[in-house]
Design an enzyme around this catalytic site. Structure first.
Site, PDB file in Angstrom:
ATOM      1  N   CYS A   1       0.738  -1.316  -0.126  1.00  0.00           N
ATOM      2  CA  CYS A   1      -0.045   0.141   0.033  1.00  0.00           C
ATOM      3  C   CYS A   1       0.891   1.280  -0.240  1.00  0.00           C
ATOM      4  O   CYS A   1       1.404   1.719   1.135  1.00  0.00           O
ATOM      5  CB  CYS A   1      -0.926   0.081   1.446  1.00  0.00           C
ATOM      6  SG  CYS A   1      -1.955   1.661   1.352  1.00  0.00           S
TER       7      CYS A   1
ATOM      8  N   CYS B   1      -0.599   4.123   2.125  1.00  0.00           N
ATOM      9  CA  CYS B   1      -0.278   3.879   3.693  1.00  0.00           C
ATOM     10  C   CYS B   1       1.262   4.111   3.824  1.00  0.00           C
ATOM     11  O   CYS B   1       1.611   4.790   4.947  1.00  0.00           O
ATOM     12  CB  CYS B   1      -0.720   2.577   4.005  1.00  0.00           C
ATOM     13  SG  CYS B   1      -2.205   1.863   3.259  1.00  0.00           S
ATOM     14  N   ASP B   2       2.167   3.653   3.054  1.00  0.00           N
ATOM     15  CA  ASP B   2       3.418   3.612   3.527  1.00  0.00           C
ATOM     16  C   ASP B   2       4.443   4.582   2.738  1.00  0.00           C
ATOM     17  O   ASP B   2       5.564   4.342   3.242  1.00  0.00           O
ATOM     18  CB  ASP B   2       4.035   1.998   3.546  1.00  0.00           C
ATOM     19  CG  ASP B   2       3.011   1.341   4.320  1.00  0.00           C
ATOM     20  OD1 ASP B   2       2.657   1.537   5.467  1.00  0.00           O
ATOM     21  OD2 ASP B   2       2.932   0.054   3.801  1.00  0.00           O
TER      22      ASP B   2
END
Ligand code: NAP
Length: 309
Positions: A135, A138-139
């Protein structure tokens, strides 16, 4: 039972489930949506949506919130962060057993979506969250000014690689063939981005590191040559795996675990419908999922009306 009994239970609150909730509740069905995470599903992992008609360049999470509020406006009850222990699809009254109690319904719409497939190489599990990610939204920010490897040649790999260029210094896309599966518009953007380079005809044999990832072992499929590439992170986008573990034994699925249905999205079980990425569909887009949700809800309304005849 009566207070936990609904006309319709929808499993999953991605675009398919939320659209189904809107159509079903607007169509006067008492409707419960059960979601294992947060409303929006994959929309929440998408930084920017630019191909949903009428929605130009909106954050995925914003579209998710709009869809959720829209479904609630017509009376759909939505419960997030629910663990489902089991589902009985085959009885006339369906039962869903969860960590907050048992729920019952006349019809069910399965809208459980899919998750990113694992690559299945050495080091992938060990370094998950320590450099290995599925992701970028997200990261991505953890890799500021770093070098990351993206694996895959589909829309996800290319779109997420382009997104990662906001943070990282350099991206190497490793693909097992010499041409991409992604849409041409995404290919064009990636090819013209100076931060992105490609390694073709190559797979990842192993992900290595100490505390976090520091290299991948590559294998050229044409020459057989094995080499290593230093990197700080690995983003894996090698396709989607339908989420069917809860009901796999009860329902007809294809060899790729995708739920089969007729053109009204009725599965092989009476009163059970399917919508979105979990089904056998040729195009996996938010707009298709929403369209599926509408059709599955209308089919559920017709089914429930037929019970009353
Ligand atoms: P995908 O389209 O199935 O592509 C998966 C990619 O991973 C392919 O390039 C495939 O290579 C490669 N791959 C598969 N197994 C592999 C392995 N074991 N080792 C190395 N490479 C492997 O999956 P996706 O990109 O996640 O997209 C899934 C669906 O969501 C698609 O329908 C896509 O169109 C949709 N989607 C749409 C958007 C958008 O519209 N903006 C964004 C994201 C996703 P081959 O090409 O050789 O098969």
């Amino acid at each position: 039972m009566s207070e936990n009994k609904y006309n319709l239970i929808i499993i999953g609150a991605g675009p398919a489930g939320l659209s189904a909730a809107l159509y079903a509740s607007r169509g006067s069905l008492s409707t419960l949506v059960l979601e294992k995470g947060l409303c929006g599903g994959e929309l929440n992992n998408t930084e920017e949506i630019e191909n949903y008609p009428g929605i130009d360049a909106k954050k995925g999470s914003e579209l998710a919130e709009m869809m959720t509020n829209h479904a609630k406006k017509f009376g759909a009850e939505i419960k997030e962060l629910i663990t489902i222990h089991s589902i009985d699809l085959k009885s006339k009254i369906k039962t869903v057993k969860t960590d907050i109690g048992d729920f019952y319904s006349d019809a069910i719409i399965i809208a459980t979506g899919s998750e990113h497939r694992k690559l299945g190489v050495k080091g992938e599990k060990e370094f998950a969250g320590k450099g290995v990610s599925y992701c970028a939204t997200c990261d991505g920010a953890f890799f500021k000014n770093k070098h990351v490897v993206v694996i895959g040649g589909g829309n996800s790999a290319i779109e997420e690689a382009i997104f990662l260029t906001r943070y990282v210094e350099k991206i190497t896309i490793v693909h097992r063939r010499d041409s991409l599966r992604a849409e041409k518009i995404l290919q064009k953007r990636a090819f013209s981005n100076s931060k992105i380079s490609f390694i073709w005809d190559t797979t990842i044999e192993e992900i290595k590191g100490e505390k976090t990832v520091n290299q991948v072992i590559l294998k050229n499929l044409k020459t057989g040559e094995v080499s290593n590439l230093s990197c700080d992170g690995v983003f894996i986008y090698v396709g989607l795996e339908p989420n069917v573990s809860l009901f796999k034994e009860q329902i007809e699925i294809d060899p790729e675990n995708k739920v089969l249905s007729d053109k009204f999205l009725h599965t092989n079980i009476n009163g059970v419908f399917v919508a979105g990425d979990v089904r056998n569909t040729p195009l996996r887009q938010a707009v298709n999922a929403a369209s599926d949700g509408a059709l599955a809800a209308v089919s559920a309304i017709n089914y429930i009306e037929s019970l009353e005849d």
